[in-house]
Structure formats: structure tokens, C-alpha cells
Enzyme design. Structure first.
Site, PDB file in Angstrom:
ATOM      1  N   ASN A 154       6.668  47.428  15.984  1.00  0.00           N
ATOM      2  CA  ASN A 154       7.062  48.305  17.089  1.00  0.00           C
ATOM      3  C   ASN A 154       7.829  49.449  16.462  1.00  0.00           C
ATOM      4  OD1 ASN A 154       5.964  46.455  18.777  1.00  0.00           O
ATOM      5  ND2 ASN A 154       7.869  45.918  19.835  1.00  0.00           N
TER       6      ASN A 154
ATOM      7  N   GLU B  22       3.791  48.436  19.588  1.00  0.00           N
ATOM      8  CA  GLU B  22       4.454  49.307  20.567  1.00  0.00           C
ATOM      9  C   GLU B  22       4.769  50.624  19.887  1.00  0.00           C
ATOM     10  OE1 GLU B  22       8.072  48.007  22.501  1.00  0.00           O
ATOM     11  OE2 GLU B  22       7.234  46.000  22.814  1.00  0.00           O
TER      12      GLU B  22
ATOM     13  N   GLU C  76      10.439  41.616  18.606  1.00  0.00           N
ATOM     14  CA  GLU C  76      11.661  42.257  18.124  1.00  0.00           C
ATOM     15  C   GLU C  76      12.859  41.307  18.042  1.00  0.00           C
ATOM     16  OE1 GLU C  76      12.385  45.688  20.567  1.00  0.00           O
ATOM     17  OE2 GLU C  76      10.498  46.629  20.071  1.00  0.00           O
TER      18      GLU C  76
ATOM     19  N   TYR D 248       9.723  53.166  16.890  1.00  0.00           N
ATOM     20  CA  TYR D 248      10.321  54.147  17.809  1.00  0.00           C
ATOM     21  C   TYR D 248      11.100  55.266  17.135  1.00  0.00           C
ATOM     22  CZ  TYR D 248       8.843  51.326  21.699  1.00  0.00           C
ATOM     23  OH  TYR D 248       8.058  50.670  22.593  1.00  0.00           O
TER      24      TYR D 248
ATOM     25  N   HIS E 212       9.412  37.727  25.046  1.00  0.00           N
ATOM     26  CA  HIS E 212       9.865  39.125  25.112  1.00  0.00           C
ATOM     27  C   HIS E 212      11.120  39.131  25.997  1.00  0.00           C
ATOM     28  CE1 HIS E 212       8.400  43.533  24.777  1.00  0.00           C
ATOM     29  NE2 HIS E 212       9.637  43.575  25.253  1.00  0.00           N
TER      30      HIS E 212
ATOM     31  N   ARG F  74      -1.552  43.984  25.728  1.00  0.00           N
ATOM     32  CA  ARG F  74      -0.511  43.075  25.244  1.00  0.00           C
ATOM     33  C   ARG F  74       0.506  42.854  26.362  1.00  0.00           C
ATOM     34  NH1 ARG F  74       4.654  44.587  22.058  1.00  0.00           N
ATOM     35  NH2 ARG F  74       5.480  42.521  21.789  1.00  0.00           N
TER      36      ARG F  74
END
Ligand code: IFM
Length: 444
Positions: free
Chosen positions: A291, A350, A163, A293, A118, A74
Site C-alpha cells: 500500500n 492500495e 498494514e 501513499y 483490515h 479487494r
């Protein structure tokens, strides 16, 4: 612990974070070039001018990806590299670069996954209001038309935005990311036009590449109450509304979450905007990219109804970003999204961790036991989410290379490949070899 036979193993990067050649080869200025060259905005005054020099070294980087056995890669396209002034004249050198890169990836037997945006917005467009200007929907459509027509014969997996919460909130509310604005009204407008741009881009992808698989990538963060106290529950749910539901509800249901809309309107945000426009964000998607985290745990602050303090268990461990390591919370989030929004498929687009590492490495492999343990925990959680009914179809590790970590500059290393920024030497970390084994066995 094994994965379904069609599970897709990948890794991710982003244009401004790795490419370099940010001021040459016809590339236009982007908001991150301007922001990083503004004193005090990025740690150590770092910029993405050179980054990993991937623009010139991509054959070597793709060869390393092949060594690891990546099945998918990606990467994002840089809008100002292909349309330097955001609209109008195109840059043949930039388009040729993405042709060459895509061909190289495919030659290595790796499936290309492209993200349209991005975070490297052309600066000239920011000068006209950027994401808070309604015209950006048309500007983004023009860019999407160009690149889908150019690459659509080869690229069949497209992600519109990476995001959008970060673009809107970090960029226009907190001002810690480019363009460094602190204006709640502009932040809500930015989120709105990001969502509408996503909707238009989905239509363009469908029109230009009928056999494409397309979706959006959201960063989703569990916002959990520290206790069963109603005020802890209230502040946590409010945070969930602003960070998660503000994006999930529009793209799946075509509306903003009613509890949060009320608060936003009472602050004067989105004044004069026809909120029903957001129905356009709800285009059918082939997948949702998540994504993942960290989670936040909220404890209310007595007398301050909108504030909370973070309250992590004393045994929690944290990455170099200060983000708690907790794989189970990722599994819970994936399962929740499946149950509440029922996407056709989910990909973790991600997930990864930064840990302190030296600038220079002399060994053939850099030992990174914490990242290996992190991957083991999170991949176990990914598998668990599948067992619990989530249609999780693949995992993209962040990141293949150490890179420019936005406001942290080069101080945070997320890669499974170490990059020496002085010599540009690449060294695999133990986690790259660990990931290679997992991919080869399709099992932990
Ligand atoms: O480096 C970023 C990436 O650009 C977007 N998602 C989070 C990563 C780690 O902070």
C-alpha cells in the site's frame, strides 16, 4: 504507455469503512465501533454505523465496479460479523453476507481478493489484550479456518493482514486509531503477534485452499534523508527500520532488523519474548501487497538524536491528507523491495488520493482533475517500476467508494465514486471514467 498483457486492474475497500450495519444482523462490537462512539476520537463524532450501507447496497456497488471494468476487487471480511465474540459461536447472517457478496462479484466477472484483517478487531478480544495478547495467534487462526473453509471454493486470492504497522503503531503506540492505546511495550507486542498471526494464517490458507495465492499487505513509506549529512541519513534509516524493515525483514527473512531490535530491547520492548519466534512469520508467499501513499524526508534536529523534522521541496504538492504527491518515490520503493527482498510478485494493493469534494453532487459526473492527474502520475510510476525490473503484477486503486476514513471520519474522500452520505446516492467521478479507459486499453 502500455502494461503487460496479464497486468491486473482492481480497486480496494475495507469492511468497516463501507459496510455499515455495524450494530445489527448479529455483528459483534468491534474496536472501531467502540472507538468511534467515544467522544473526541473521530472527526465530527462520525462512526461506521451506516458508512456506505454497502451491506445492503452491494449489488448496486458491484454493478458500478463492473461498469468501470474492474478485473479484481479487494475487500475485507469483518471478523466480528462472522464470529461476534471473536471466538466460538459463528453468525450465519454474516457468513451468508460474504457468500452473497463473493457470488455477486464473481457473477460480474470480477476476481475476488479477500483481506482477512483490515482493522475491525472484535472488542471482546481487545478487552483481553487484543493484539498484544499471545493468545491472539490462536484466535486469529480459528477465524481464518472458518472463513477459508467457507469461501475457499471461490476465493483464490488471500491477504492475511492489511498494514500491520498501522494496527500496531497507530492503534497501540500513538493511540490515534482504535483501540486508542499509547503504550510502546504493547505496540511492539502487537506487531510481534500480528506477524505471528500472519504466519499461522498463511499455513491455514495453504492447508484449506491448496490452489490459493496468498500474501500480506504492508504500507511501505520511503524514509529519505533531506541531505547527505550523516545525521539526516541516520534518522531516515532509523525511521525506515521502524516503519518498513520491522515488517519486511520478518516476513521475508524470519528475523527483526538487528539495528532496531537493539534499540527496542534497550527500551524494554519485547521483554521476555523469544524473538526467534518471528521465524514463523517467514512463510513462503505468492506475492507481497504494497500500500503506497507517501514518502517522508527527514532533517535531523541538532541535539535530539531520535527526532527529525520533515523537509519537503518547496515545489511539492499535497493531497487533502497532507501527503506529498510524488509518483517516482513509489517506483523507487517497489524497485527497492524487489531488489532487497525478491518477492515472487508484487501488487500495489492500495494507492489513491483524497481531495476536498462537496457532500452533495447534482451533475452526472463529478469532476476531480487532481485525482486524475494523481492516477496518471502513479500509474506511470507503476509502469516505470516494471521497466526497472520489478515483478509488479497488478494495481488496486484506493478506493472504489468514498468511505469512513478512520479518525478523519467522512471528511476525507478517496473514492473514484462519490457517496452522498445523506441519501447514499453514488455518482461516478471523472477519475472512474479515466480508470475505465486505462483498464480497457491496458495502457495510460
Ligand atoms: O483508508 C485507508 C485504508 O483503510 C488503509 N490504507 C490507507 C487508506 C487511506 O488512509
Amino acid at each position: 504507455m502500455s502494461f503487460p498483457s496479464d497486468f491486473l486492474w482492481g480497486a480496494a475497500t475495507a469492511s468497516y469503512q463501507i459496510e455499515g450495519e455495524a450494530r445489527g444482523e448479529g455483528r459483534g462490537e468491534c474496536i472501531w465501533t467502540r472507538f468511534s462512539h467515544t467522544p473526541g476520537k473521530v472527526a465530527n463524532g462520525d462512526t461506521g454505523d451506516v458508512a456506505d450501507d454497502h451491506y445492503h447496497r452491494y449489488p448496486q456497488d458491484v454493478a458500478l465496479m463492473k461498469d468501470v471494468g474492474l478485473q479484481a476487487y479487494r475487500y475485507s471480511l469483518s471478523w466480528p460479523r462472522v464470529i461476534p465474540l471473536g471466538t466460538g459461536e459463528t453468525n450465519p447472517l454474516g457468513l451468508d453476507f460474504y457468500d452473497r457478496l463473493t457470488d455477486e462479484i464473481m457473477k460480474a466477472g470480477i476476481q475476488p481478493w479477500v483481506t482477512l484483517y483490515h482493522w475491525d478487531l472484535p472488542q471482546v478480544l481487545e478487552d483481553k489484550g487484543g493484539w498484544s495478547n499471545p493468545d491472539i495467534v490462536g484466535w486469529f487462526s480459528e477465524y481464518t479456518e472458518l472463513v477459508t473453509k467457507r469461501l475457499g471454493d471461490r476465493v483464490k486470492h488471500w491477504i492475511t493482514l492489511n498494514e500491520p504497522w498501522c494496527s500496531a503503531s497507530l492503534g497501540y503506540l500513538y493511540g490515534v486509531h482504535a483501540p486508542g492505546v499509547q503504550d510502546p511495550k504493547r505496540a511492539f507486542l502487537a506487531a510481534h503477534y500480528l506477524l505471528l498471526s500472519h504466519g499461522e494464517a498463511m499455513k491455514i490458507i495453504r492447508k484449506n485452499i491448496p490452489d490459493a495465492q496468498a500474501g500480506i499487505t504492508l504500507n511501505l513509506t520511503p524514509q529519505l534523508p533531506a541531505t547527505a549529512h550523516p545525521d539526516d541519513i541516520r534518522v531516515a534509516w532509523r525511521s525506515d527500520g521502524f516503519s518498513n524493515r520491522w515488517y519486511l525483514d520478518p516476513v521475508f527473512k524470519g528475523q527483526y532488523p538487528p539495528d532496531i531490535v537493539e534499540e527496542v530491547m534497550s527500551m524494554g520492548g519485547l521483554e521476555g519474548v523469544d524473538l526467534t519466534q518471528v521465524q514463523e512469520a517467514a512463510q513462503p508467499m505468492d506475492f507481497l501487497g504494497i500500500n503506497y501513499y507517501m514518502r517522508w524526508i527527514h532533517k535531523h534536529v541538532p541535539g535530539k538524536p531520535e527526532e527529525s523534522e520533515f523537509a519537503f521541496p518547496s515545489e511539492s504538492t499535497f493531497t487533502d491528507m497532507g501527503w506529498e504527491v510524488n509518483g517516482k518515490a513509489m517506483a523507487d520503493m517497489i524497485v527497492r523491495v524487489q531488489q532487497e527482498y525478491n518477492p515472487k510478485a508484487i501488487y500495489v494493493t492500495e494507492n489513491g488520493a483524497a481531495y476536498p469534494e462537496p457532500e452533495t453532487v447534482t451533475e452526472p459526473v463529478l469532476e476531480d482533475p487532481e485525482r486524475v492527474a494523481f492516477l496518471k502520475e502513479y500509474l506511470g510510476a507503476a509502469e516505470d517500476s516494471i521497466q526497472r525490473g520489478a515483478k509488479l503484477k497488478g494495481y488496486f486503486l484506493w478506493s472504489f467508494l468514498d468511505n469512513f476514513e478512520w479518525a478523519y471520519g467522512y471528511t476525507k474522500r478517496f473514492g473514484i465514486t462519490h457517496v452522498d452520505y445523506t441519501t447514499q446516492k453514488r455518482t461516478p467521478k471523472r477519475s472512474a471514467l479515466y480508470y475505465k479507459d486505462i483498464i480497457a486499453n491496458n495502457a495510460l
